[in-house]
Design a protein around this motif. Structure first.
Motif, short mmCIF file in Angstrom:
data_model
loop_
_atom_site.label_atom_id
_atom_site.label_comp_id
_atom_site.label_asym_id
_atom_site.label_seq_id
_atom_site.Cartn_x
_atom_site.Cartn_y
_atom_site.Cartn_z
N HIS A 127 0.62 -1.21 0.17
CA HIS A 127 0.07 -0.15 0.25
C HIS A 127 0.89 1.00 0.07
O HIS A 127 0.68 2.56 0.45
N PHE A 128 2.20 1.23 -0.26
CA PHE A 128 3.07 2.35 -0.78
C PHE A 128 1.96 3.41 -1.84
O PHE A 128 2.30 2.94 -2.43
N PRO A 129 2.56 3.94 -1.29
CA PRO A 129 2.42 5.68 -2.40
C PRO A 129 3.00 5.35 -4.05
O PRO A 129 5.25 5.30 -3.43
N GLY A 130 2.43 5.29 -5.02
CA GLY A 130 2.84 4.87 -6.15
C GLY A 130 3.54 3.54 -6.38
O GLY A 130 3.70 3.36 -7.94
N GLN A 131 3.32 2.56 -5.43
CA GLN A 131 3.67 1.76 -5.73
C GLN A 131 2.16 0.14 -5.00
O GLN A 131 2.70 -0.82 -4.97
N ALA A 132 0.87 1.05 -5.20
CA ALA A 132 0.02 0.04 -4.44
C ALA A 132 -0.45 -1.49 -5.56
O ALA A 132 -0.28 -0.53 -6.35
N ARG A 133 -0.22 -2.44 -5.26
CA ARG A 133 -1.19 -3.88 -6.13
C ARG A 133 -1.66 -4.35 -4.86
O ARG A 133 -1.11 -4.79 -3.80
N THR A 203 -8.25 4.25 -8.78
CA THR A 203 -8.13 3.33 -10.30
C THR A 203 -7.68 2.27 -10.66
O THR A 203 -6.43 2.14 -9.45
N ILE A 204 -7.97 1.70 -10.85
CA ILE A 204 -6.81 0.65 -11.27
C ILE A 204 -6.12 0.87 -12.58
O ILE A 204 -6.82 1.42 -13.91
N ALA A 205 -4.29 1.10 -12.32
CA ALA A 205 -4.26 0.89 -13.36
C ALA A 205 -4.03 0.25 -14.17
O ALA A 205 -3.96 0.59 -15.48
#
Length: 226
Positions: A127-133, A203-205
Motif C-alpha cells: 500500500h505504498f504511494p506509487g507502488q500500491a498493488r 483507479t485500477i492502473a
C-alpha cells in the motif's frame, strides 16, 4: 484500546488523531547504539502489513517509528538520549501523509473485495504511494485483462458511491477485523478512512498476470469531508 507491554495503540483506535500528549513508557538503545523511546499512548503507525510508517515528531525532534522485535513495542529513534521513563512528551504525525496512507490501505481492501467477487484469493499486498498493488491467486486463468480491469473498476466505483462505512472490531481470537460495510472483512493492523466516500481518484492502473498470479495495481487519494 489495544495494549502491549504497557503501550496503548492509539493509532488503531483513531486514524484522525494527529497529536497527543503522553509519557515515555520505555527507553533503550538499538544494537547500533541509537537511543529509542516508546510512549505510553502511541499514535505512530510502524511499517507493516504493506503500509509504510508514519512520519512523526516527539517534541520538535523527528521520530522514525519501528516495531521492536524484542519487546513488540512501537519505538521511535531520533536522538532521545535525554528522555527517561515517565517523562512527559508531546507527539504528533504528518497529517497529510497519514491520510494518504489510510486512503491507500482502505482502497487496497476495496480492491481485494472486488477480486473476491472474481473468485480470486489475495496472496499479497503493498500500500505504498506509487507502488500500491494487490496480488491474487485465481481459480482459473484470466482470459481478458481489460475486461477484468473494467469489472474491478465498476465494483470500486459503486462501493465508493454507496459510501460504505469502514469499521474495526476484534474477533474471538483477539484479531482486529476491518470491515467495509457488509461487503468485505479481513484481519488488519493498518489505518483506514471512516467511510468510502473519503476515497478520491480510486483507479485500477493495471491488471497483469505472472507465474500464476494476478497483480492489480491501483491508486487512491484522501477526500476531505466538507
Amino acid at each position: 484500546m489495544v495494549q502491549h507491554n504497557g503501550q496503548l495503540a492509539a493509532y488503531l483506535e483513531d486514524t484522525y488523531l494527529m497529536e497527543l500528549a503522553t509519557e515515555v513508557t520505555a527507553a533503550g538503545r538499538h544494537d547500533d547504539g541509537a537511543a529509542w523511546v516508546a510512549v505510553r499512548r502511541n499514535i505512530f503507525h510502524p511499517q507493516g502489513g504493506g503500509q509504510p510508517a508514519d512520519r512523526g515528531w516527539v517534541g520538535e525532534r523527528e521520530a522514525a517509528p519501528v516495531r521492536d522485535p524484542a519487546t513488540g513495542l512501537v519505538v521511535v529513534r531520533g536522538g532521545f538520549d535525554d528522555l527517561a521513563v515517565g517523562d512527559a512528551v508531546h507527539t504528533r504525525i504528518d497529517a497529510d501523509l497519514r491520510l494518504l496512507h489510510a486512503a491507500l490501505h482502505t482502497a487496497g481492501h476495496l480492491v481485494e473485495a472486488a477480486g473476491r467477487v472474481e473468485g480470486w484469493t489475495m496472496a499479497g499486498s503493498v500500500h505504498f504511494p506509487g507502488q500500491a498493488r494487490i496480488e491474487f491467486t485465481p481459480q482459473d486463468a484470466l482470459d481478458d485483462r481489460d475486461k477484468a480491469a473494467a469489472r474491478l473498476a465498476e465494483y470500486v466505483e459503486a462501493a465508493v458511491a454507496d459510501d460504505l462505512p469502514v469499521t474495526a472490531d476484534y474477533d474471538g481470537e483477539g484479531r482486529r477485523i476491518v470491515r467495509l460495510g457488509d461487503a468485505h472483512a479481513a484481519p488488519c493492523g493498518g489505518t483506514h478512512v471512516r467511510s468510502l466516500a473519503e476515497l478520491a481518484h480510486v483507479t485500477i492502473a493495471s491488471v497483469k498476470t505472472k507465474k500464476g498470479r494476478i497483480r492489480v495495481s491501483y491508486d487512491a487519494a484522501h477526500r476531505p469531508r466538507p
